[in-house]
Design a protein around this motif. Sequence first.
Motif, mmCIF file in Angstrom:
data_model
loop_
_atom_site.group_PDB
_atom_site.id
_atom_site.type_symbol
_atom_site.label_atom_id
_atom_site.label_comp_id
_atom_site.label_asym_id
_atom_site.label_seq_id
_atom_site.Cartn_x
_atom_site.Cartn_y
_atom_site.Cartn_z
ATOM 1 N N ASP A 49 0.809 -1.219 0.000
ATOM 2 C CA ASP A 49 0.000 0.000 0.000
ATOM 3 C C ASP A 49 0.840 1.266 0.000
ATOM 4 O O ASP A 49 0.322 2.357 0.234
ATOM 5 N N GLY A 50 2.125 1.123 -0.246
ATOM 6 C CA GLY A 50 2.995 2.295 -0.309
ATOM 7 C C GLY A 50 3.502 2.768 1.032
ATOM 8 O O GLY A 50 4.208 3.776 1.101
ATOM 9 N N LEU A 51 3.167 2.064 2.118
ATOM 10 C CA LEU A 51 3.541 2.508 3.459
ATOM 11 C C LEU A 51 4.876 1.933 3.930
ATOM 12 O O LEU A 51 5.333 2.250 5.017
ATOM 13 N N HIS A 52 5.476 1.086 3.125
ATOM 14 C CA HIS A 52 6.783 0.521 3.449
ATOM 15 C C HIS A 52 7.769 0.948 2.365
ATOM 16 O O HIS A 52 7.463 0.872 1.174
ATOM 17 N N ALA A 53 8.922 1.396 2.795
ATOM 18 C CA ALA A 53 9.915 1.887 1.841
ATOM 19 C C ALA A 53 11.302 1.421 2.249
ATOM 20 O O ALA A 53 11.539 1.037 3.395
ATOM 21 N N THR A 54 12.189 1.445 1.302
ATOM 22 C CA THR A 54 13.593 1.171 1.566
ATOM 23 C C THR A 54 14.417 2.210 0.828
ATOM 24 O O THR A 54 13.988 2.746 -0.202
ATOM 25 N N VAL A 55 15.566 2.509 1.369
ATOM 26 C CA VAL A 55 16.476 3.469 0.748
ATOM 27 C C VAL A 55 17.795 2.759 0.484
ATOM 28 O O VAL A 55 18.451 2.297 1.423
ATOM 29 N N TRP A 84 24.609 8.139 -4.301
ATOM 30 C CA TRP A 84 23.238 8.321 -4.775
ATOM 31 C C TRP A 84 22.307 7.516 -3.885
ATOM 32 O O TRP A 84 22.455 6.300 -3.764
ATOM 33 N N LEU A 85 21.363 8.196 -3.222
ATOM 34 C CA LEU A 85 20.358 7.552 -2.385
ATOM 35 C C LEU A 85 19.050 7.463 -3.164
ATOM 36 O O LEU A 85 18.560 8.470 -3.681
ATOM 37 N N ASN A 86 18.480 6.274 -3.217
ATOM 38 C CA ASN A 86 17.269 6.051 -3.992
ATOM 39 C C ASN A 86 16.206 5.419 -3.098
ATOM 40 O O ASN A 86 16.415 4.330 -2.553
ATOM 41 N N VAL A 99 21.462 13.091 -4.014
ATOM 42 C CA VAL A 99 22.899 12.917 -4.247
ATOM 43 C C VAL A 99 23.657 13.585 -3.103
ATOM 44 O O VAL A 99 23.409 14.744 -2.776
ATOM 45 N N VAL A 100 24.582 12.834 -2.506
ATOM 46 C CA VAL A 100 25.362 13.318 -1.365
ATOM 47 C C VAL A 100 26.831 13.370 -1.774
ATOM 48 O O VAL A 100 27.357 12.376 -2.302
ATOM 49 N N PRO A 101 27.506 14.490 -1.554
ATOM 50 C CA PRO A 101 28.946 14.532 -1.856
ATOM 51 C C PRO A 101 29.713 13.534 -0.999
ATOM 52 O O PRO A 101 29.425 13.357 0.188
ATOM 53 N N LEU A 108 21.457 9.791 8.596
ATOM 54 C CA LEU A 108 20.829 11.109 8.603
ATOM 55 C C LEU A 108 20.605 11.612 7.179
ATOM 56 O O LEU A 108 19.645 12.346 6.923
ATOM 57 N N HIS A 109 21.465 11.239 6.253
ATOM 58 C CA HIS A 109 21.233 11.600 4.850
ATOM 59 C C HIS A 109 19.993 10.885 4.321
ATOM 60 O O HIS A 109 19.243 11.425 3.508
#
Length: 205
Positions: A49-55, A84-86, A99-101, A108-109
């Motif tokens: 249902d879109g309530l679970h995510a992963t990065v 690159w965080l997706n 995108v993080v340098p 935290l990013h």
Amino acid sequence: MVNPVIEALACSRLVHIDQYYLRADTTAVANPKLINAQAEVPIVAYWGDGLHATVARAAVRRPRPYDQRRAVAEVLRRRRGITWLNAVNDQVAGIGQMVVPGTPRDSLHILDALVNLDGGVKPETVAIDNASCSDVVFGLFKILGYTFSPRFRDLDGQRFWRTSLPGVETGTYGPLEDIARDRANLNKVIVHWPDMPRVAGSPTR
């Protein structure tokens, strides 16, 4: 994709679109429409249902002829390049990116990426890898309404907390009773509570 018979797919037209329309700002506007369209596909309702995510993170180092095949561990150790965080939800939709340098392993990013999603419903549970987690990070995610669920590599090195209120009877922790030895000091929470929401909310500004 080039098809000279179809005017919209002519090479000159596609080059023009690539140069003038495929930019970060136009992609950010288009992505919510793609997320909503993905949610309307019938089979997606069975996935979630879109309530679970992963990065997920991908460390990218500036390529050089002599080190293109070096392992990712070497990239993380030297902290060169970019990360690159997706963010992807359980409806298999990319809901945001960042995108993080450098190549830091800092959750935290990830929190910063989550509070600046392109679209879709706000996830309730966020699953990531170890990502340099700390007890403070768990608190920040919780204050902002997320259930933080990192996949720990070394459970034997983790601390399990318990707490109690004066005059309030609490139950046991069952099988975890013996390892829940660290006690949270609720007086510190009460004293510092006015500052805690401000710190947690700072990424949303």
